[in-house]
Design a protein around this motif. Structure first.
Motif, PDB file in Angstrom:
ATOM      1  N   LEU A   1     -20.993 -26.202  46.415  1.00 50.01           N
ATOM      2  CA  LEU A   1     -22.175 -26.897  45.655  1.00 50.01           C
ATOM      3  C   LEU A   1     -24.089 -26.176  45.937  1.00 50.01           C
ATOM      4  CD1 LEU A   1     -21.260 -30.189  44.851  1.00 50.01           C
ATOM      5  CD2 LEU A   1     -21.114 -28.495  43.122  1.00 50.01           C
ATOM      6  N   ILE A   2     -24.455 -26.747  46.703  1.00 49.46           N
ATOM      7  CA  ILE A   2     -25.147 -26.162  47.118  1.00 49.46           C
ATOM      8  C   ILE A   2     -25.846 -24.585  46.645  1.00 49.46           C
ATOM      9  CG2 ILE A   2     -27.256 -26.027  49.069  1.00 49.46           C
ATOM     10  CD1 ILE A   2     -26.520 -28.595  49.434  1.00 49.46           C
ATOM     11  N   ALA A   3     -25.307 -23.794  47.017  1.00 47.28           N
ATOM     12  CA  ALA A   3     -25.148 -21.783  46.921  1.00 47.28           C
ATOM     13  C   ALA A   3     -25.372 -21.687  45.830  1.00 47.28           C
ATOM     14  CB  ALA A   3     -24.276 -21.949  48.013  1.00 47.28           C
ATOM     15  N   GLN A   4     -24.539 -22.878  44.929  1.00 47.34           N
ATOM     16  CA  GLN A   4     -24.670 -22.331  43.340  1.00 47.34           C
ATOM     17  C   GLN A   4     -25.568 -22.543  42.900  1.00 47.34           C
ATOM     18  OE1 GLN A   4     -22.260 -20.092  43.640  1.00 47.34           O
ATOM     19  NE2 GLN A   4     -21.549 -20.664  41.463  1.00 47.34           N
ATOM     20  N   CYS A   5     -26.737 -23.640  43.064  1.00 46.05           N
ATOM     21  CA  CYS A   5     -27.588 -23.803  42.313  1.00 46.05           C
ATOM     22  C   CYS A   5     -28.702 -23.018  42.820  1.00 46.05           C
ATOM     23  CB  CYS A   5     -28.783 -25.306  43.816  1.00 46.05           C
ATOM     24  SG  CYS A   5     -27.289 -26.546  43.357  1.00 46.05           S
ATOM     25  N   ASP A   6     -29.886 -22.948  42.070  1.00 45.96           N
ATOM     26  CA  ASP A   6     -31.167 -22.252  41.671  1.00 45.96           C
ATOM     27  C   ASP A   6     -31.826 -22.480  42.622  1.00 45.96           C
ATOM     28  OD1 ASP A   6     -32.075 -20.868  38.694  1.00 45.96           O
ATOM     29  OD2 ASP A   6     -29.831 -21.417  39.215  1.00 45.96           O
ATOM     30  N   ALA A   7     -32.242 -24.515  43.161  1.00 47.17           N
ATOM     31  CA  ALA A   7     -33.751 -24.607  44.217  1.00 47.17           C
ATOM     32  C   ALA A   7     -32.451 -25.940  44.758  1.00 47.17           C
ATOM     33  CB  ALA A   7     -34.676 -25.157  43.431  1.00 47.17           C
TER      34      ALA A   7
ATOM     35  N   PRO B   1     -16.122 -22.685  47.883  1.00 47.43           N
ATOM     36  CA  PRO B   1     -16.967 -22.600  46.770  1.00 47.43           C
ATOM     37  C   PRO B   1     -16.038 -23.127  45.261  1.00 47.43           C
ATOM     38  CG  PRO B   1     -15.418 -20.365  47.735  1.00 47.43           C
ATOM     39  CD  PRO B   1     -15.604 -21.611  48.552  1.00 47.43           C
ATOM     40  N   THR B   2     -17.182 -23.215  44.477  1.00 43.46           N
ATOM     41  CA  THR B   2     -16.498 -24.735  43.751  1.00 43.46           C
ATOM     42  C   THR B   2     -17.496 -23.293  42.440  1.00 43.46           C
ATOM     43  OG1 THR B   2     -17.367 -26.819  42.560  1.00 43.46           O
ATOM     44  CG2 THR B   2     -19.297 -25.472  44.517  1.00 43.46           C
ATOM     45  N   ASP B   3     -16.409 -23.804  41.593  1.00 44.71           N
ATOM     46  CA  ASP B   3     -17.147 -23.446  39.785  1.00 44.71           C
ATOM     47  C   ASP B   3     -18.166 -25.045  38.961  1.00 44.71           C
ATOM     48  OD1 ASP B   3     -14.639 -25.233  39.339  1.00 44.71           O
ATOM     49  OD2 ASP B   3     -13.460 -23.141  37.977  1.00 44.71           O
ATOM     50  N   ARG B   4     -17.895 -25.481  39.951  1.00 43.98           N
ATOM     51  CA  ARG B   4     -18.635 -26.761  39.051  1.00 43.98           C
ATOM     52  C   ARG B   4     -20.334 -26.528  38.574  1.00 43.98           C
ATOM     53  NH1 ARG B   4     -18.404 -33.307  41.954  1.00 43.98           N
ATOM     54  NH2 ARG B   4     -19.414 -34.183  38.766  1.00 43.98           N
ATOM     55  N   ILE B   5     -20.988 -26.078  39.462  1.00 49.29           N
ATOM     56  CA  ILE B   5     -21.935 -25.269  38.893  1.00 49.29           C
ATOM     57  C   ILE B   5     -22.420 -23.779  39.438  1.00 49.29           C
ATOM     58  CG2 ILE B   5     -24.663 -24.784  39.498  1.00 49.29           C
ATOM     59  CD1 ILE B   5     -24.064 -27.938  41.610  1.00 49.29           C
ATOM     60  N   ALA B   6     -22.617 -23.240  37.501  1.00 50.33           N
ATOM     61  CA  ALA B   6     -22.674 -22.286  37.524  1.00 50.33           C
ATOM     62  C   ALA B   6     -23.970 -21.099  37.887  1.00 50.33           C
ATOM     63  CB  ALA B   6     -22.416 -21.745  35.533  1.00 50.33           C
ATOM     64  N   LYS B   7     -24.071 -20.715  39.348  1.00 47.33           N
ATOM     65  CA  LYS B   7     -25.067 -20.029  40.292  1.00 47.33           C
ATOM     66  C   LYS B   7     -25.984 -19.270  38.597  1.00 47.33           C
ATOM     67  CE  LYS B   7     -26.682 -18.301  43.543  1.00 47.33           C
ATOM     68  NZ  LYS B   7     -27.394 -19.085  44.674  1.00 47.33           N
ATOM     69  N   GLY B   8     -27.003 -19.695  38.918  1.00 51.42           N
ATOM     70  CA  GLY B   8     -28.108 -18.981  37.626  1.00 51.42           C
ATOM     71  C   GLY B   8     -28.277 -20.297  36.155  1.00 51.42           C
ATOM     72  N   SER B   9     -27.852 -21.081  36.324  1.00 48.36           N
ATOM     73  CA  SER B   9     -27.824 -21.490  35.224  1.00 48.36           C
ATOM     74  C   SER B   9     -29.239 -22.716  35.519  1.00 48.36           C
ATOM     75  CB  SER B   9     -26.509 -22.774  34.916  1.00 48.36           C
ATOM     76  OG  SER B   9     -26.466 -23.507  36.365  1.00 48.36           O
ATOM     77  N   GLY B  10     -29.973 -22.483  36.228  1.00 48.08           N
ATOM     78  CA  GLY B  10     -30.867 -23.716  35.912  1.00 48.08           C
ATOM     79  C   GLY B  10     -30.646 -25.117  37.018  1.00 48.08           C
ATOM     80  N   MET B  11     -29.788 -24.814  37.479  1.00 47.99           N
ATOM     81  CA  MET B  11     -29.686 -26.456  38.265  1.00 47.99           C
ATOM     82  C   MET B  11     -30.432 -26.744  39.559  1.00 47.99           C
ATOM     83  SD  MET B  11     -27.347 -27.618  36.699  1.00 47.99           S
ATOM     84  CE  MET B  11     -26.862 -29.054  36.949  1.00 47.99           C
TER      85      MET B  11
ATOM     86  N   LEU C   1     -35.585 -26.838  34.064  1.00 44.34           N
ATOM     87  CA  LEU C   1     -34.818 -26.644  35.090  1.00 44.34           C
ATOM     88  C   LEU C   1     -33.662 -28.795  34.990  1.00 44.34           C
ATOM     89  CD1 LEU C   1     -37.042 -24.741  38.117  1.00 44.34           C
ATOM     90  CD2 LEU C   1     -35.256 -23.760  36.558  1.00 44.34           C
ATOM     91  N   THR C   2     -32.917 -28.152  35.337  1.00 46.62           N
ATOM     92  CA  THR C   2     -31.471 -29.129  35.183  1.00 46.62           C
ATOM     93  C   THR C   2     -31.320 -30.070  36.587  1.00 46.62           C
ATOM     94  OG1 THR C   2     -30.696 -27.835  32.981  1.00 46.62           O
ATOM     95  CG2 THR C   2     -29.312 -29.857  34.588  1.00 46.62           C
ATOM     96  N   PRO C   3     -31.890 -30.765  36.704  1.00 46.39           N
ATOM     97  CA  PRO C   3     -32.135 -31.521  38.052  1.00 46.39           C
ATOM     98  C   PRO C   3     -31.034 -32.634  38.438  1.00 46.39           C
ATOM     99  CG  PRO C   3     -34.139 -32.588  36.905  1.00 46.39           C
ATOM    100  CD  PRO C   3     -33.287 -31.188  36.394  1.00 46.39           C
ATOM    101  N   PHE C   4     -30.578 -32.604  39.052  1.00 43.22           N
ATOM    102  CA  PHE C   4     -29.265 -33.863  39.857  1.00 43.22           C
ATOM    103  C   PHE C   4     -29.240 -34.071  40.580  1.00 43.22           C
ATOM    104  CE2 PHE C   4     -27.358 -29.786  40.646  1.00 43.22           C
ATOM    105  CZ  PHE C   4     -27.119 -30.109  42.126  1.00 43.22           C
ATOM    106  N   PHE C   5     -28.819 -34.958  40.664  1.00 44.91           N
ATOM    107  CA  PHE C   5     -29.595 -35.589  42.297  1.00 44.91           C
ATOM    108  C   PHE C   5     -27.803 -35.528  42.548  1.00 44.91           C
ATOM    109  CE2 PHE C   5     -31.481 -39.447  40.099  1.00 44.91           C
ATOM    110  CZ  PHE C   5     -32.403 -39.269  40.999  1.00 44.91           C
TER     111      PHE C   5
END
Length: 382
Positions: A281-287, A193-203, A240-244
């Protein structure tokens, strides 16, 4: 007496190989807690990474096809070898090959010939050889086909990762009871688990793959960078917010930096050293929109809405396994076609529908992996 088991061709050169290594370690230790686990001590498994996992070291240094180090270590008294964590090839009882994708015309004659030579040696020594789920083929080169036939003659069990690989392999060596189907086995690894990305934040993770620039067809190689630039623009337009997410290799990072020069405001580039943190990190992404095989596995197995591109049959078969064939796309598309491909990922409702579909397939594939390990340990005799 507990066996000594070598996990072969998995290591830390990329996150996919590391995930296969971790998955094999996890299952062997769960089912055979007393087993001694070994990896070849080479550049793919540096000491600082293998030692914390409690892996023993099999000494090997191959020069011009000859191991110049192993025979020297064999002369060291066993008690001294054990003190420093070394195991000789003669002490290995079972080999689990986790190559992922190494035996194919696309990778040339060398890997297949080397494997066949080793397999014959292991067979003469009475060792058990099991090939964990991986991609195979195609095998049009006569020398590669012959090498695979020799290796198959020596293997106790071979798992093709999907139907195309099964067909390529049995087409080259003939149908055998020892050749079976099972999906990629990293899907059962638990993410950190990581809190670097918030689930549902459009990442939205964009996972580039430099192999799309040298292994895909000529048309796809040329179209790939422009495809990713268009994807990023469309994702941003949707709010939405893309990141590499750099999932593997220095080359992928370099590709991400080059693309950042073409997309206006540069994207954040994230590289998690630990593959299980990357999975978190992937688990927290919207897509996720990507081209690295095990990044796609991490997304699909966690029901993350995904669009993939790929350069071999293993990508097509992966999306078929998840009953989501339309999730794999070509890159030589115009803007309207790219928009149509991405459309289901751009709304909450569309992503929810995809996620629900993926969850059903993911549950079944995890059961299939458990069944694969049951077969492996029956052969091992545990």
């Amino acid at each position: 007496m507990s066996p000594t088991i070598e996990i072969r061709k998995a290591g830390f050169t990329n996150k996919g190989a590391a995930m296969m290594l971790l998955a094999a370690i996890q299952e062997v230790r769960r089912r055979l807690p007393g087993a001694r686990l070994v990896v070849a001590a080479n550049y793919t498994t540096p000491f600082e990474l293998r030692a914390p996992l409690g892996l023993w070291h099999r000494a090997e240094l191959v020069k011009r096809g000859v191991d110049v180090l192993g025979p020297l270590v064999e002369r060291v008294p066993a008690k001294l070898r054990e003190r420093y964590g070394f195991v000789t090839e003669a002490e290995v009882d079972i080999i689990l090959d986790a190559a992922g994708f190494a035996y194919s015309d696309q990778w040339g004659l060398g890997p297949a010939q080397d494997f066949a030579k080793r397999a014959e040696k292991w067979k003469r020594a009475g060792k058990k050889l099991i090939l964990l789920p991986q991609a195979f083929g195609p095998f049009e080169t006569p020398g590669i086909k012959e090498a695979m036939r020799r290796a198959a003659d020596c293997a106790d069990l071979i798992f093709a990762r999907e139907q195309s690989s099964y067909d390529f392999l049995t087409g080259a060596v003939g149908a055998r009871d020892t050749i079976r189907l099972a999906p990629d086995f990293t899907n059962v690894l638990r993410a950190v688990p990581t809190d670097r990305i918030a689930k549902g934040s459009g990442m939205v993770a964009i996972v580039p793959n430099a192999r799309m620039l040298d292994k895909a067809g000529d048309k796809e190689q040329g179209a790939y960078p422009a495809f990713l630039v268009q994807v990023i623009r469309i994702v941003r337009e949707a709010g939405l917010t893309p990141f590499f997410l750099v999932h593997e290799t220095m080359e992928d990072g370099a590709l991400a930096r080059r693309l950042n020069d073409q997309v206006g405001a540069p994207l954040e580039i994230i590289e998690a050293d630990d593959p299980l943190v990357a999975k978190g990190l992937i688990a927290q992404c919207d897509a996720l929109i990507g081209s690295r095989f095990h990044a796609l596995v991490s997304a699909l197995s966690q029901s993350v809405p995904t669009i993939g591109t790929g350069w071999s049959h293993k990508y097509q078969e992966l999306f078929r396994d998840y009953a989501y064939a339309e999730g794999l796309t070509r890159v030589d598309l115009d803007e309207a076609q790219i928009r149509a491909v991405l459309q289901p990922l751009l709304s909450i409702e569309g992503r929810q529908a995809i996620s629900e579909r993926l969850a059903v397939a993911a549950a079944q594939l995890k059961e299939d992996v458990s069944g694969m390990w049951d077969q492996v340990f029956r052969v091992i005799g545990a």
